[in-house]
Design an enzyme around this catalytic site. Structure first.
Site, PDB file in Angstrom:
ATOM      1  N   HIS A  30       8.752   2.995   8.913  1.00 21.27           N
ATOM      2  CA  HIS A  30       8.459   1.981  10.100  1.00 21.27           C
ATOM      3  C   HIS A  30       7.275   2.495  10.873  1.00 21.27           C
ATOM      4  O   HIS A  30       7.134   3.676  11.129  1.00 21.27           O
ATOM      5  CB  HIS A  30       9.692   2.128  11.331  1.00 21.27           C
ATOM      6  CG  HIS A  30       9.568   1.127  12.255  1.00 21.27           C
ATOM      7  ND1 HIS A  30       9.650  -0.095  12.155  1.00 21.27           N
ATOM      8  CD2 HIS A  30       9.277   1.665  13.775  1.00 21.27           C
ATOM      9  CE1 HIS A  30       9.494  -0.818  13.452  1.00 21.27           C
ATOM     10  NE2 HIS A  30       9.146   0.399  14.063  1.00 21.27           N
ATOM     11  N   ASP A  85      20.313   2.321   8.277  1.00 20.12           N
ATOM     12  CA  ASP A  85      21.598   2.137   8.636  1.00 20.12           C
ATOM     13  C   ASP A  85      21.848   0.726   9.195  1.00 20.12           C
ATOM     14  O   ASP A  85      20.896  -0.313   8.901  1.00 20.12           O
ATOM     15  CB  ASP A  85      22.351   3.090   9.563  1.00 20.12           C
ATOM     16  CG  ASP A  85      21.790   2.997  10.832  1.00 20.12           C
ATOM     17  OD1 ASP A  85      20.947   2.002  11.412  1.00 20.12           O
ATOM     18  OD2 ASP A  85      22.028   3.859  11.745  1.00 20.12           O
ATOM     19  N   LEU A  97      19.165  -6.121   6.292  1.00 20.60           N
ATOM     20  CA  LEU A  97      20.277  -6.036   5.013  1.00 20.60           C
ATOM     21  C   LEU A  97      21.296  -6.237   5.603  1.00 20.60           C
ATOM     22  O   LEU A  97      21.717  -5.729   6.871  1.00 20.60           O
ATOM     23  CB  LEU A  97      20.140  -4.802   4.125  1.00 20.60           C
ATOM     24  CG  LEU A  97      18.620  -4.451   3.500  1.00 20.60           C
ATOM     25  CD1 LEU A  97      18.717  -3.017   2.965  1.00 20.60           C
ATOM     26  CD2 LEU A  97      18.523  -5.267   2.432  1.00 20.60           C
ATOM     27  N   GLU A 106       1.447   7.002   7.021  1.00 20.28           N
ATOM     28  CA  GLU A 106       2.718   6.433   6.395  1.00 20.28           C
ATOM     29  C   GLU A 106       2.311   6.905   4.805  1.00 20.28           C
ATOM     30  O   GLU A 106       3.324   7.561   4.094  1.00 20.28           O
ATOM     31  CB  GLU A 106       2.701   4.938   6.244  1.00 20.28           C
ATOM     32  CG  GLU A 106       2.893   4.340   7.689  1.00 20.28           C
ATOM     33  CD  GLU A 106       3.029   3.177   7.535  1.00 20.28           C
ATOM     34  OE1 GLU A 106       3.707   2.334   6.714  1.00 20.28           O
ATOM     35  OE2 GLU A 106       2.675   2.245   8.652  1.00 20.28           O
ATOM     36  N   SER A 123       0.978  -1.168   0.004  1.00 15.73           N
ATOM     37  CA  SER A 123      -0.177  -0.052   0.066  1.00 15.73           C
ATOM     38  C   SER A 123       0.778   1.371  -0.102  1.00 15.73           C
ATOM     39  O   SER A 123       0.361   2.229  -0.450  1.00 15.73           O
ATOM     40  CB  SER A 123      -0.952   0.018   1.247  1.00 15.73           C
ATOM     41  OG  SER A 123      -0.283   0.287   2.467  1.00 15.73           O
ATOM     42  N   MET A 132      10.414  -6.867   4.598  1.00 16.86           N
ATOM     43  CA  MET A 132      10.688  -7.636   5.687  1.00 16.86           C
ATOM     44  C   MET A 132      12.116  -8.259   5.802  1.00 16.86           C
ATOM     45  O   MET A 132      12.044  -9.402   6.396  1.00 16.86           O
ATOM     46  CB  MET A 132       9.512  -8.462   6.090  1.00 16.86           C
ATOM     47  CG  MET A 132       8.255  -7.654   6.188  1.00 16.86           C
ATOM     48  SD  MET A 132       8.490  -6.097   7.539  1.00 16.86           S
ATOM     49  CE  MET A 132       6.879  -6.034   8.006  1.00 16.86           C
TER      50      MET A 132
HETATM   51  C1  GAR Z   1       3.884  -0.808   6.868  1.00 18.14           C
HETATM   52  O1  GAR Z   1       2.958  -0.597   8.174  1.00 18.14           O
HETATM   53  C2  GAR Z   1       5.218  -0.518   7.014  1.00 18.14           C
HETATM   54  O2  GAR Z   1       5.455   0.695   7.968  1.00 18.14           O
HETATM   55  C3  GAR Z   1       5.617  -1.702   7.589  1.00 18.14           C
HETATM   56  O3  GAR Z   1       4.976  -2.858   7.039  1.00 18.14           O
HETATM   57  C4  GAR Z   1       3.924  -2.165   6.401  1.00 18.14           C
HETATM   58  C5  GAR Z   1       3.748  -2.484   4.965  1.00 18.14           C
HETATM   59  O4  GAR Z   1       2.784  -2.150   4.389  1.00 18.14           O
HETATM   60  N1  GAR Z   1       7.100  -1.908   7.768  1.00 18.14           N
HETATM   61  C6  GAR Z   1       7.735  -2.509   8.562  1.00 18.14           C
HETATM   62  O5  GAR Z   1       7.209  -2.842   9.731  1.00 18.14           O
HETATM   63  C7  GAR Z   1       9.429  -2.548   8.560  1.00 18.14           C
HETATM   64  N2  GAR Z   1       9.900  -2.786   9.751  1.00 18.14           N
HETATM   65  P1  GAR Z   1       2.435  -2.286   2.644  1.00 18.14           P
HETATM   66  O6  GAR Z   1       2.954  -3.369   2.107  1.00 18.14           O
HETATM   67  O7  GAR Z   1       1.053  -2.181   2.545  1.00 18.14           O
HETATM   68  O8  GAR Z   1       3.029  -0.745   2.370  1.00 18.14           O
END
Ligand code: GAR
Length: 221
Positions: free
Chosen positions: A112, A144, A96, A177, A16, A93
């Site tokens: 995040h 980082d 790196l 986000e 998303s 997820m």
């Molecule tokens: C989002 O909430 C993003 O902030 C989180 O995964 C979701 C992805 O949603 N990321 C993390 O937790 C990374 N540590 P999306 O695939 O719908 O963009």
């Protein structure tokens, strides 16, 4: 008109945030061009979004690599071959390795779903609800070698209600986000970001409002 910055978006799932980036580009609000969307998960819905928008994709399935380093090397190759100037992790997820940060020094952004440095890692909306914080939010930062530790570019603050569940909070965080990620990328595209150690300065940016936020709101004080 600004030159468009070439970005590579790393995804693992729904995408998303990727969709929001696509929409802002198509709406003429974000001066970026998606050179490649790379997923470590062949089933990611994010890949279907790309088909609809004719965006090139690559799948680098981590299960097919013997080590993190070998997986990362392949990802770096794909990004470099696509002419990527900025790497945008959008729900990617995977952790790196150092080689990745050497290949793209301070050229990797991550989003995040918490107000870092609180609640790094995973299941963070659940952790915020259980902890009873009154505010959570989301953070765009340069990645980082630590987990969710790099210099912070922009944050959005979201009030948390005692009746919130991880899902209701996650939905409100996700909405923000979708606003702050395109904004952070646009700052970068405009060449306005300066990094001084841990501090990120946005040149000629508006400064934040002076008043504090309270949750629950103050009634008499
Ligand atoms: C989002 O909430 C993003 O902030 C989180 O995964 C979701 C992805 O949603 N990321 C993390 O937790 C990374 N540590 P999306 O695939 O719908 O963009």
């Amino acid at each position: 008109m600004l030159r468009k910055i070439g970005i590579g978006v790393l995804v693992s799932g729904s995408g998303s945030n990727l969709q929001s980036i696509i929409d802002h580009i198509e709406g003429g609000k974000l001066d970026a061009e998606i050179r490649i969307v790379l997923s470590n998960n062949p089933e990611a819905y994010a890949l279907e979004r790309c088909t609809k928008h004719r965006i090139p994709t690559a799948v680098v399935d981590h299960c097919r690599f013997a080590s993190r380093e070998e997986f990362d090397r392949r990802v770096i190759e794909v990004l470099a071959a696509s002419g990527v100037e900025l790497v945008v992790m959008a729900g990617f997820m995977r952790v790196l390795s150092s080689e990745f940060f050497r290949a793209f020094p301070m050229k990797i952004m991550n989003i995040h779903p918490a107000l870092l440095p609180s609640f790094p890692g995973i299941h963070v909306q659940q952790k915020a609800v259980e902890y009873g914080v009154k505010f959570s939010g989301c953070t765009v930062h340069f990645a980082d070698e630590g987990v969710d530790t790099g210099p912070i570019i922009i944050q959005a603050v979201i009030p948390v209600d005692p009746d919130d569940t991880a899902d209701t909070l996650a939905a409100r965080i996700l909405k923000e986000e979708h606003r702050i990620y395109p904004q952070a990328i646009q700052y970068y595209a405009e060449g306005r970001i300066e990094i001084e150690g841990r501090k990120v300065r946005v040149r000629d940016g508006r400064r934040m409002m002076e008043s504090a936020l309270h949750n629950p709101p103050l009634t008499r004080f």
